[in-house]
Design an enzyme around this catalytic site. Structure first.
Site, mmCIF file in Angstrom:
data_model
loop_
_atom_site.group_PDB
_atom_site.id
_atom_site.type_symbol
_atom_site.label_atom_id
_atom_site.label_comp_id
_atom_site.label_asym_id
_atom_site.label_seq_id
_atom_site.Cartn_x
_atom_site.Cartn_y
_atom_site.Cartn_z
ATOM 1 N N SER A 126 37.042 79.817 39.947
ATOM 2 C CA SER A 126 35.580 80.446 39.382
ATOM 3 C C SER A 126 35.598 81.731 39.730
ATOM 4 O O SER A 126 35.446 82.938 38.965
ATOM 5 C CB SER A 126 34.255 79.927 39.521
ATOM 6 O OG SER A 126 35.020 78.657 38.817
ATOM 7 N N ASN A 151 40.300 72.506 30.027
ATOM 8 C CA ASN A 151 40.151 71.407 30.988
ATOM 9 C C ASN A 151 40.001 70.214 30.551
ATOM 10 O O ASN A 151 40.261 69.438 30.441
ATOM 11 C CB ASN A 151 39.651 72.421 31.920
ATOM 12 C CG ASN A 151 37.933 73.122 31.237
ATOM 13 O OD1 ASN A 151 38.541 74.122 30.453
ATOM 14 N ND2 ASN A 151 36.765 72.640 31.427
ATOM 15 N N GLN A 183 43.802 74.910 34.786
ATOM 16 C CA GLN A 183 44.469 73.479 35.001
ATOM 17 C C GLN A 183 45.841 73.076 34.598
ATOM 18 O O GLN A 183 46.481 72.325 34.599
ATOM 19 C CB GLN A 183 43.840 72.960 33.529
ATOM 20 C CG GLN A 183 42.203 72.215 33.540
ATOM 21 C CD GLN A 183 42.120 71.488 34.552
ATOM 22 O OE1 GLN A 183 42.517 70.903 34.505
ATOM 23 N NE2 GLN A 183 41.155 71.650 35.016
ATOM 24 N N GLY A 216 43.026 76.026 44.274
ATOM 25 C CA GLY A 216 43.600 75.099 44.600
ATOM 26 C C GLY A 216 43.022 73.493 44.849
ATOM 27 O O GLY A 216 44.224 72.326 44.367
ATOM 28 N N HIS A 217 41.750 73.206 44.481
ATOM 29 C CA HIS A 217 41.185 72.019 44.953
ATOM 30 C C HIS A 217 41.744 71.255 43.560
ATOM 31 O O HIS A 217 41.228 70.042 43.124
ATOM 32 C CB HIS A 217 39.470 71.823 44.401
ATOM 33 C CG HIS A 217 38.683 72.078 43.718
ATOM 34 N ND1 HIS A 217 38.374 70.747 42.658
ATOM 35 C CD2 HIS A 217 38.317 72.879 43.143
ATOM 36 C CE1 HIS A 217 37.552 71.665 42.036
ATOM 37 N NE2 HIS A 217 37.735 72.945 41.829
ATOM 38 N N CYS A 234 25.101 65.057 27.637
ATOM 39 C CA CYS A 234 24.244 64.713 29.065
ATOM 40 C C CYS A 234 25.119 65.010 30.611
ATOM 41 O O CYS A 234 24.064 64.817 31.451
ATOM 42 C CB CYS A 234 24.146 63.264 28.858
ATOM 43 S SG CYS A 234 22.783 62.940 27.643
#
Lengths: 402, 144
Positions: free
Chosen positions: A74, A154, A182, A203-204, A327
């Site tokens: 981000s 994504n 992604q 990285g994650h 939701c």
């Protein structure tokens, strides 16, 4: 027997791998120096950061001084887009081209810029979630300062024709950024061959920890500094380097970018088998491109079922997955991606995203294939929407045609 | 987002799921576009709700609030059931995440819609008793 647990949400985040953890650990307690310090401990840290930068650059076909470490995808997206906008504004160019299916890190940044006098074109996508290079070419104007198109989606895993879009942007002399969060580690990427000017990665998503990412900025693009302060990241993003994170990211990139085609062959075979079996559930559809999609992405909608309950019930059965349902996002509007590919709201609410890698065992794939239909059946049995669908369309209670 | 244990329990083991044939009152609220629909069935004998069933299309909170609403009104006189508030449903569930508060409103509305149907079937104008059942299109929770 241990309770079943299948983690099928790798697009959300991944577990830190053992090799990444092993690479990182010394940076916490032994090689903990500040990379700006002059003594050996500091210099060693600086060497580690440099070696890591080389690794990340190598995986992308970039030069070492074109990689800037950030705190994640981000941040990279924000920096690239706001930075390119600032450069553009100085030349009187205040038009940006993006797509309707970008990650919110891109979309909300574009919306922010719209409030600050920029005009943004959101290219519509086809039924699979793709834009064409021709669409981009047609949208480019004299005052276009940036094209930003995600590498792979994504939610639905659709891969964009990035090399073709890059070619168009190069010909039209417009800066081209891609959010590749992604895609990195799942698709072979060569920023030079693909004419990519800026690329965001995180990285994650590839077994490094949360809180580390990078932005590739092609030499020649002088992006405004993101954080003022020290001279870290060539003065563009100040703040003491997150050395453990940087080491972890480099190790993760090294692991992920090796043998991508071989790993994808294994993963996509599992993906296609699960898709084929789940589509046997009546009133079900695959979202995203059947072929041009990430090897480990499945996105399926089940009519008459709401996504969040689907996820909660799957979790009770040991499957951790995701959904494009409203939701799960705190708003009542379903996924903008599913709406952009033309799904009616009621169907978009009932989507399931499973994301995994080559290590998903056949046994776990079988378990998914057996469990999802049961859960869908249970939720449909208590759904007044499903009751109505069956009644108005003359279907049996299981959704099969009478 | 965190759901209370009670919410998870009512989602995992919803009470009173199903339909009632020849129900004395049936109400349906919500719409597919917003992602929640609740349908409630009431069996009423001598002014007492002797049975109640529901069907819900919606998120975990939607299922849990409808389940809880049925528990709160089962065995009660209709005059009491009319007074069911979304707040009572939230309290009984040990709270709801802020984004899910509208689900409790829907549960209240579903109950009222079923009661309104019961009154109507008995030739009584329900509006002075249960109030106006708001059309989902007017609901502020949904941006559309």
């Amino acid at each position: 027997m241990d309770k079943k647990f299948i983690y099928a949400d790798n697009a959300a985040t991944t577990r830190v791998s053992q090799s990444v953890l092993d690479a990182m650990l010394p940076a916490f307690t032994e090689a903990y120096g500040n990379a700006s310090s002059i003594y050996k401990l500091g210099m060693d840290a600086a060497k580690t950061v440099l070696a890591s930068r080389e690794t990340v650059a190598g995986c992308l076909g970039a030069k070492v001084n074109e990689i800037y470490f950030t705190a994640g995808g981000s941040e990279s997206d924000n920096w690239a887009i706001k930075g390119a906008a600032e450069i553009g504004a100085k030349k009187g160019k205040k038009h940006i081209i993006t797509t309707a299916v970008e990650h919110h890190a891109v979309l909300h940044t574009c919306e922010y810029l719209e409030k600050h006098g920029f005009e943004v074109t959101y290219l519509p996508v086809d039924e699979y979630g793709r834009v064409t290079a021709q669409q981009v070419a047609d949208a480019v104007r004299e005052d276009t300062c940036l094209v930003t198109v995600m590498f792979a989606n994504n939610e639905i895993g659709t891969i964009m024709p990035i090399a073709e879009i890059g070619k168009v942007c190069r010909e039209k002399k417009v800066t081209f950024h891609t959010d590749a969060v992604q895609a990195v580690g799942h698709v072979d990427i060569d920023v030079k061959a693909m004419n990519i000017d800026m690329l965001s990665l995180s990285g994650h998503k590839l077994h490094a920890p949360k809180g580390i990412g990078a932005l590739y900025i092609r030499t020649g693009i002088v992006l405004p500094n993101l954080i003022a302060g020290g001279a870290q990241e060539r003065g563009k993003r100040a703040g003491t380097e997150n050395v453990p994170g940087i080491v972890g990211l480099a190790q993760a990139m090294k692991d992920a970018c090796a043998d991508i085609p071989a790993k994808n062959a294994v993963t996509s075979q599992k993906r296609d088998r699960i898709i084929k079996e789940l589509l046997k559930i009546p009133q079900t559809r695959l979202n995203g491109h059947p072929v041009e999609r990430l090897a480990g992405n499945i996105n399926i909608s089940f009519r008459g079922v709401e996504g969040e309950s689907l996820l909660l019930m799957l979790d009770m059965n040991g499957i951790a997955a995701s959904s494009g349902s409203a939701c799960t996002s705190g708003s009542l509007d379903p996924s903008h991606v599913l709406i952009a590919i033309g799904l009616p709201h009621e169907i978009a609410h009932g989507s399931l995203r499973l994301t995994f890698e080559e290590d998903l065992s056949d046994e776990d794939a079988d378990y998914i294939i057996q469990t999802v239909p049961k859960v869908v059946g249970r939720l449909r049995a208590m759904s007044p929407l499903w009751e109505r669908i069956c009644k108005t369309e003359g279907l049996n209670a299981d959704g099969s045609k009478k | 987002m965190i759901y209370s244990e009670k919410v998870m329990d009512h989602f995992a083991n919803p009470r009173n799921v199903g339909e009632i044939e020849n129900a004395d009152g049936v109400g349906e609220v919500g719409n597919a576009k917003c992602g929640d629909i609740m349908k409630m069935y009431l069996k009423i004998d001598n002014g007492i709700i002797t049975d109640v069933k529901f069907k819900t299309f919606g998120c975990g909170a939607a299922v849990a609030t409808s389940s809880m609403a049925t528990e709160l009104i089962k065995g009660k006189p209709v005059e009491d059931a009319v007074k069911l508030t979304n707040k009572a449903v939230i309290e009984a569930l040990d709270g709801l995440p802020p984004a899910k508060l509208h689900c409790s409103v829907l549960a209240e509305q579903a109950t009222k819609a079923a009661l309104a149907d019961y009154y109507r079937k008995n030739g009584i104008d329900p509006e002075p008793i249960v109030g106006k059942i708001e059309d989902c299109a007017d609901c502020e929770s949904c941006g559309s």
